[in-house]
Design a protein around this motif. Structure first.
Motif, short mmCIF file in Angstrom:
data_model
loop_
_atom_site.label_atom_id
_atom_site.label_comp_id
_atom_site.label_asym_id
_atom_site.label_seq_id
_atom_site.Cartn_x
_atom_site.Cartn_y
_atom_site.Cartn_z
N LYS A 126 0.84 -1.21 0.00
CA LYS A 126 0.00 0.00 0.00
C LYS A 126 0.87 1.25 0.00
CE LYS A 126 -4.04 -1.90 2.35
NZ LYS A 126 -4.81 -1.91 3.60
N LEU A 127 1.93 1.24 0.80
CA LEU A 127 2.84 2.39 0.84
C LEU A 127 3.56 2.57 -0.49
CD1 LEU A 127 4.37 2.10 4.41
CD2 LEU A 127 2.92 3.93 3.56
N ILE A 128 4.03 1.46 -1.07
CA ILE A 128 4.75 1.53 -2.35
C ILE A 128 3.84 2.11 -3.42
CG2 ILE A 128 5.74 0.12 -4.20
CD1 ILE A 128 7.03 -1.61 -2.02
N ASN A 129 2.57 1.79 -3.38
CA ASN A 129 1.63 2.32 -4.38
C ASN A 129 1.44 3.82 -4.27
OD1 ASN A 129 1.06 0.06 -5.95
ND2 ASN A 129 -0.41 -0.70 -4.46
N LEU A 130 1.89 4.43 -3.17
CA LEU A 130 1.81 5.88 -3.02
C LEU A 130 2.97 6.60 -3.73
CD1 LEU A 130 0.85 6.11 0.77
CD2 LEU A 130 -0.67 6.34 -1.20
N ASP A 135 9.38 5.13 -9.37
CA ASP A 135 9.88 4.71 -8.06
C ASP A 135 9.17 3.44 -7.60
OD1 ASP A 135 11.55 6.89 -8.07
OD2 ASP A 135 10.25 8.12 -6.84
N ARG A 136 7.88 3.36 -7.86
CA ARG A 136 7.11 2.17 -7.48
C ARG A 136 7.66 0.94 -8.20
NH1 ARG A 136 1.88 3.84 -8.40
NH2 ARG A 136 2.13 3.39 -10.59
N ASP A 137 7.93 1.08 -9.50
CA ASP A 137 8.48 -0.03 -10.26
C ASP A 137 9.84 -0.46 -9.71
OD1 ASP A 137 6.26 0.05 -11.87
OD2 ASP A 137 7.25 1.10 -13.52
N ILE A 138 10.66 0.53 -9.37
CA ILE A 138 11.99 0.23 -8.83
C ILE A 138 11.85 -0.55 -7.52
CG2 ILE A 138 14.05 1.25 -7.78
CD1 ILE A 138 13.78 3.52 -9.90
N PHE A 139 10.99 -0.10 -6.62
CA PHE A 139 10.82 -0.76 -5.33
C PHE A 139 10.28 -2.18 -5.49
CE2 PHE A 139 11.96 3.09 -3.42
CZ PHE A 139 12.14 2.87 -2.06
N ILE A 140 9.33 -2.35 -6.39
CA ILE A 140 8.78 -3.69 -6.62
C ILE A 140 9.86 -4.62 -7.14
CG2 ILE A 140 7.17 -5.02 -8.07
CD1 ILE A 140 5.24 -2.59 -7.80
N MET A 141 10.62 -4.14 -8.14
CA MET A 141 11.68 -4.98 -8.70
C MET A 141 12.77 -5.29 -7.67
SD MET A 141 12.26 -3.69 -12.59
CE MET A 141 11.24 -2.32 -13.02
N LYS A 148 18.56 -7.25 -9.06
CA LYS A 148 19.75 -6.46 -8.76
C LYS A 148 19.60 -5.07 -9.39
CE LYS A 148 22.80 -10.42 -8.59
NZ LYS A 148 23.91 -11.10 -9.20
N THR A 149 20.34 -4.12 -8.82
CA THR A 149 20.29 -2.75 -9.31
C THR A 149 20.67 -2.68 -10.79
OG1 THR A 149 20.84 -1.95 -7.10
CG2 THR A 149 21.15 -0.41 -8.91
N GLU A 150 21.65 -3.47 -11.20
CA GLU A 150 22.08 -3.48 -12.61
C GLU A 150 20.94 -3.91 -13.53
OE1 GLU A 150 23.86 -5.36 -10.24
OE2 GLU A 150 25.29 -3.76 -9.86
N ASP A 151 20.19 -4.95 -13.11
CA ASP A 151 19.07 -5.43 -13.93
C ASP A 151 17.96 -4.39 -14.02
OD1 ASP A 151 20.45 -7.83 -14.21
OD2 ASP A 151 19.43 -8.77 -12.51
N ILE A 152 17.69 -3.75 -12.90
CA ILE A 152 16.66 -2.70 -12.88
C ILE A 152 17.08 -1.55 -13.78
CG2 ILE A 152 15.43 -1.03 -11.43
CD1 ILE A 152 15.85 -3.03 -9.09
N ILE A 163 19.08 4.87 -9.94
CA ILE A 163 18.29 3.85 -9.23
C ILE A 163 18.57 3.94 -7.74
CG2 ILE A 163 17.89 1.37 -8.93
CD1 ILE A 163 16.88 2.29 -11.63
N ASP A 164 19.86 4.00 -7.37
CA ASP A 164 20.23 4.08 -5.95
C ASP A 164 19.67 5.34 -5.30
OD1 ASP A 164 21.59 1.66 -6.05
OD2 ASP A 164 23.53 2.59 -6.48
N ASN A 165 19.74 6.46 -6.00
CA ASN A 165 19.19 7.72 -5.47
C ASN A 165 17.68 7.62 -5.26
OD1 ASN A 165 21.63 9.04 -5.34
ND2 ASN A 165 21.42 9.96 -7.38
N ARG A 166 16.98 7.02 -6.22
CA ARG A 166 15.54 6.88 -6.11
C ARG A 166 15.18 5.95 -4.95
NH1 ARG A 166 12.06 8.47 -10.21
NH2 ARG A 166 13.05 9.54 -11.92
#
Length: 188
Positions: A126-130, A135-141, A148-152, A163-166
């Motif tokens: 629910k929080l991620i959907n906010l 950013d939501r896609d990054i957190f889900i992945m 891994k960050t490289e794949d994202i 990605i790391d900053n987000r």
């Protein structure tokens, strides 16, 4: 009479099919590029093709609303392509479901522990959907699918630093929202 660079707009507004064929031949690569840029993180070619078809249908149905020359027409169809693609992205990303295959269950835990974990994950989702869509896609992945960050970075076309900053900023936002909603301390 057949459509050409000079008369295709008028013929399209008169609902002549050859005008639509002319537009598809001339502008399909441009529309594909715009659509792919927006929808490529979904990695679903069926959605991309459906969106492209919907874009051309929208051009056909709204052609009488267009007033301008071929330069303006190109800008007009680019705007239609962009906004239709964004609509498809929003609709499709909302349909993402999380099944137990993605969840990490430990068989040694009690039923109560499992229930608490599921409730925590539900609150986290629910929080991620906010968050903003990217950013939501990054957190889900990252946190639910374990990529891994490289794949994202590759999937979203962003640098690893971005990605790391987000992730850093997103964690701060989520922790603040969790605190404001009295969900306890640190979420991630």
């Amino acid at each position: 009479m057949k459509s050409n660079d000079k008369n295709f707009i008028q013929r399209l507004q008169r609902q002549k099919e050859d005008a639509l064929e002319f537009i598809v031949d001339k502008y399909l690569p441009l529309i594909k590029g715009i659509t792919y840029k927006v929808l490529s993180p979904l990695e679903n070619d069926g959605v991309i093709e459906e969106c492209i078809n919907d874009i051309f249908l929208s051009i056909w149905n709204n052609s009488k609303k267009f007033h301008g020359d071929s330069t303006d027409f190109k800008k007009w169809i680019c705007a239609i392509a962009k906004f239709k693609s964004i609509d498809y992205y929003r609709k499709t990303s909302k349909k993402v479901e999380f099944t137990s295959n993605y969840m990490d269950f430990n068989p040694e835990k009690s039923a109560e522990d499992e229930l608490i974990m599921m409730e925590d994950k539900t609150e986290l989702i629910k929080l991620i959907n906010l968050l903003e869509p990217v950013d939501r896609d990054i957190f889900i992945m990252k946190f639910l699918l374990g990529l891994k960050t490289e794949d994202i970075s590759t999937k979203l076309g962003l640098t690893k630093a971005a990605i790391d900053n987000r992730i850093y900023r997103g964690k701060k936002k989520l922790n603040n929202k969790a605190t404001n909603l009295n969900l306890g301390g640190s979420i991630l």
